[in-house]
Design a protein around this motif. Structure first.
Motif, PDB file in Angstrom:
ATOM      1  N   VAL A   1      -0.736  -2.388  11.810  1.00  9.58           N
ATOM      2  CA  VAL A   1      -0.157  -1.509  10.789  1.00  9.58           C
ATOM      3  C   VAL A   1       1.257  -1.126  11.235  1.00  9.58           C
ATOM      4  O   VAL A   1       1.427  -0.587  12.333  1.00  9.58           O
ATOM      5  CB  VAL A   1      -1.010  -0.238  10.599  1.00  9.58           C
TER       6      VAL A   1
ATOM      7  N   PHE B   1      -4.449  -2.909  14.794  1.00  9.01           N
ATOM      8  CA  PHE B   1      -4.702  -3.531  13.500  1.00  9.01           C
ATOM      9  C   PHE B   1      -3.432  -3.989  12.780  1.00  9.01           C
ATOM     10  O   PHE B   1      -3.461  -4.339  11.599  1.00  9.01           O
ATOM     11  CB  PHE B   1      -5.497  -2.576  12.608  1.00  9.01           C
TER      12      PHE B   1
ATOM     13  N   GLY C   1      -9.684   5.624   8.838  1.00  8.74           N
ATOM     14  CA  GLY C   1     -10.183   4.708   7.825  1.00  8.74           C
ATOM     15  C   GLY C   1      -9.405   4.753   6.529  1.00  8.74           C
ATOM     16  O   GLY C   1      -9.552   3.871   5.675  1.00  8.74           O
TER      17      GLY C   1
ATOM     18  N   TYR D   1      -4.215   2.752  16.983  1.00  4.51           N
ATOM     19  CA  TYR D   1      -4.811   2.120  15.800  1.00  4.51           C
ATOM     20  C   TYR D   1      -3.806   1.185  15.138  1.00  4.51           C
ATOM     21  O   TYR D   1      -4.148   0.057  14.747  1.00  4.51           O
ATOM     22  CB  TYR D   1      -5.262   3.214  14.829  1.00  4.51           C
ATOM     23  N   CYS D   2      -2.575   1.665  15.012  1.00  2.00           N
ATOM     24  CA  CYS D   2      -1.536   0.828  14.396  1.00  2.00           C
ATOM     25  C   CYS D   2      -1.291  -0.436  15.213  1.00  2.00           C
ATOM     26  O   CYS D   2      -1.139  -1.537  14.667  1.00  2.00           O
ATOM     27  CB  CYS D   2      -0.239   1.624  14.257  1.00  2.00           C
TER      28      CYS D   2
ATOM     29  N   GLY E   1       0.814  -1.216   0.000  1.00  3.40           N
ATOM     30  CA  GLY E   1       0.000   0.000   0.000  1.00  3.40           C
ATOM     31  C   GLY E   1       0.843   1.258   0.000  1.00  3.40           C
ATOM     32  O   GLY E   1       1.853   1.347  -0.710  1.00  3.40           O
TER      33      GLY E   1
ATOM     34  N   ILE F   1      -6.211   4.460   6.466  1.00  3.68           N
ATOM     35  CA  ILE F   1      -5.022   3.647   6.696  1.00  3.68           C
ATOM     36  C   ILE F   1      -5.421   2.177   6.686  1.00  3.68           C
ATOM     37  O   ILE F   1      -6.266   1.746   7.468  1.00  3.68           O
ATOM     38  CB  ILE F   1      -4.360   4.004   8.037  1.00  3.68           C
ATOM     39  N   THR F   2      -4.822   1.403   5.785  1.00  8.06           N
ATOM     40  CA  THR F   2      -5.160  -0.018   5.642  1.00  8.06           C
ATOM     41  C   THR F   2      -4.029  -0.901   6.155  1.00  8.06           C
ATOM     42  O   THR F   2      -2.917  -0.425   6.442  1.00  8.06           O
ATOM     43  CB  THR F   2      -5.440  -0.369   4.176  1.00  8.06           C
ATOM     44  N   ALA F   3      -4.309  -2.190   6.218  1.00  5.66           N
ATOM     45  CA  ALA F   3      -3.316  -3.149   6.689  1.00  5.66           C
ATOM     46  C   ALA F   3      -2.136  -3.269   5.735  1.00  5.66           C
ATOM     47  O   ALA F   3      -1.069  -3.770   6.116  1.00  5.66           O
ATOM     48  CB  ALA F   3      -3.968  -4.510   6.884  1.00  5.66           C
ATOM     49  N   ASP F   4      -2.308  -2.814   4.490  1.00  7.49           N
ATOM     50  CA  ASP F   4      -1.212  -2.861   3.515  1.00  7.49           C
ATOM     51  C   ASP F   4      -0.297  -1.650   3.614  1.00  7.49           C
ATOM     52  O   ASP F   4       0.737  -1.594   2.936  1.00  7.49           O
ATOM     53  CB  ASP F   4      -1.775  -2.939   2.092  1.00  7.49           C
ATOM     54  N   ASP F   5      -0.687  -0.667   4.437  1.00  6.06           N
ATOM     55  CA  ASP F   5       0.080   0.567   4.571  1.00  6.06           C
ATOM     56  C   ASP F   5       1.068   0.476   5.726  1.00  6.06           C
ATOM     57  O   ASP F   5       1.099  -0.493   6.479  1.00  6.06           O
ATOM     58  CB  ASP F   5      -0.859   1.749   4.812  1.00  6.06           C
TER      59      ASP F   5
END
Length: 329
Positions: A125, A123, A93, A119-120, A51, A95-99
């Motif tokens: 990240v 999840f 929202g 958050y990181c 990401g 920020i995704t798991a691929d980032d």
């Protein structure tokens, strides 16, 4: 002196400015000495992202984070800036798991980063912290820590972010250049992201500006100069390229060649006997700015440059007027 100018001591002003620059240079020197395997890990982690790299910071660190994101995005690394305060109100929202997240805070205790750090962690990240606070909340919450030296700020009395932001900015540039070189990112790749302005002109490719196909003035070696002159007149470039039996460019006839061979029998001569053999050429993928340097290097006054493929066959013609119109310099 104009009335609106206050009279200050010029020597003191220059001394102050030089002191600032000296402190910031010292900070950069300390940063260079402090580089470690953690920085290598960061480059590898960013290079392997599926990401984007999300850059975040508040205040002056936020401005630096924006600049780092912009530099990375323009050099082949997908990156964007997310404001930590906005992140707490819905932008998490983005920020995704691929980032991965690159969070900047000199102290490492910026409150607005709290929700982003949590958050990181929640999840999975990857979080990269850039801070001078080795024991800070940001440092302890980071997967990889880019630790900046605790160099004194140039503005010692107010401790306004000066040396610290300079180091962060330079750290971001160092990451970007390391990624460029690791990936083999070229000027041609760079040009895709910079189509406008002077930079876009400098990075334009020859094949974007050249005249190709039927527009090229070409004649075979065995053609007469009478036929070649007709081609020169029709195409309007002041030259004709000469091709051999295999279709490769073997020479060029220019206005200068005509003046040197002017005589009553000119039109009866073969093109090969008049041409200048082995003309200087360029390639379709070359930068237009490089082609211009070829045309003007030393005492050259080349105004037309044939463009040839790997086999030596002409595929286009570049005129210096094309470069000037495109703003190439």
């Amino acid at each position: 002196m104009p009335e609106h100018e206050t009279e200050y001591d010029a020597g003191e002003i220059l001394a102050s400015m030089r002191r600032t620059l000296s402190l910031e240079m010292s900070g950069l020197s300390q940063l260079s000495d402090a580089l470690s395997e953690e920085a290598v890990r960061v480059v590898k982690r960013i290079a392997g992202l599926k990401g984007r790299l999300i850059c975040a910071g508040v205040g002056k660190s936020g401005h630096v984070a924006r600049k780092i994101a912009a530099t990375l995005a323009s050099t082949g690394t997908p990156a964007s800036y997310v404001h930590p305060a906005e992140a707490s109100h819905g932008d998490l929202g983005m920020i995704t798991a691929d980032d991965a997240v690159l969070a900047l805070s000199n102290s490492g205790e910026t409150k607005e980063l709290g929700d982003m750090i949590a958050y990181c962690r929640r999840f999975g990240v990857p979080l990269i912290g850039m801070t001078a606070g080795a024991e800070s909340t940001l440092a302890k919450g980071s997967d990889i820590l880019l630790l900046c030296p605790k160099a004194p700020e140039a503005c010692g009395e107010t401790r306004a972010p000066t040396t610290s932001t300079t180091m962060m900015m330079a750290f971001g540039d160092a990451l970007a250049v390391a990624l460029i070189e690791a990936r083999g990112f070229t000027a041609t790749d760079f040009a895709r992201f910079h189509p406008g302005g002077a930079l876009g002109s400098a990075l334009a490719r020859v094949d974007e500006l050249m005249h190709a196909g039927d527009a090229m003035p070409l004649a075979p070696e065995l053609a007469s100069m009478g036929d070649a002159l007709i081609v020169m007149s029709e195409k309007g470039f002041g030259c004709v390229g000469v091709t051999d039996g295999d279709g490769k460019l073997s020479g060029i006839v220019t206005d200068g060649d005509l003046r040197r061979r002017m005589g009553p029998d000119l039109i009866e001569l073969s093109v090969k006997s008049v041409m200048t053999p082995g003309p200087i050429t360029t390639t379709p993928g070359a930068l237009a700015s490089d082609a211009l340097r070829v045309m003007t290097a030393g005492n050259r006054k080349i105004t037309q440059l044939f463009v040839c493929d790997e086999a030596g066959k002409p595929v286009g013609l570049l005129h210096i007027h094309d470069l000037l119109r495109a703003g190439v310099s």
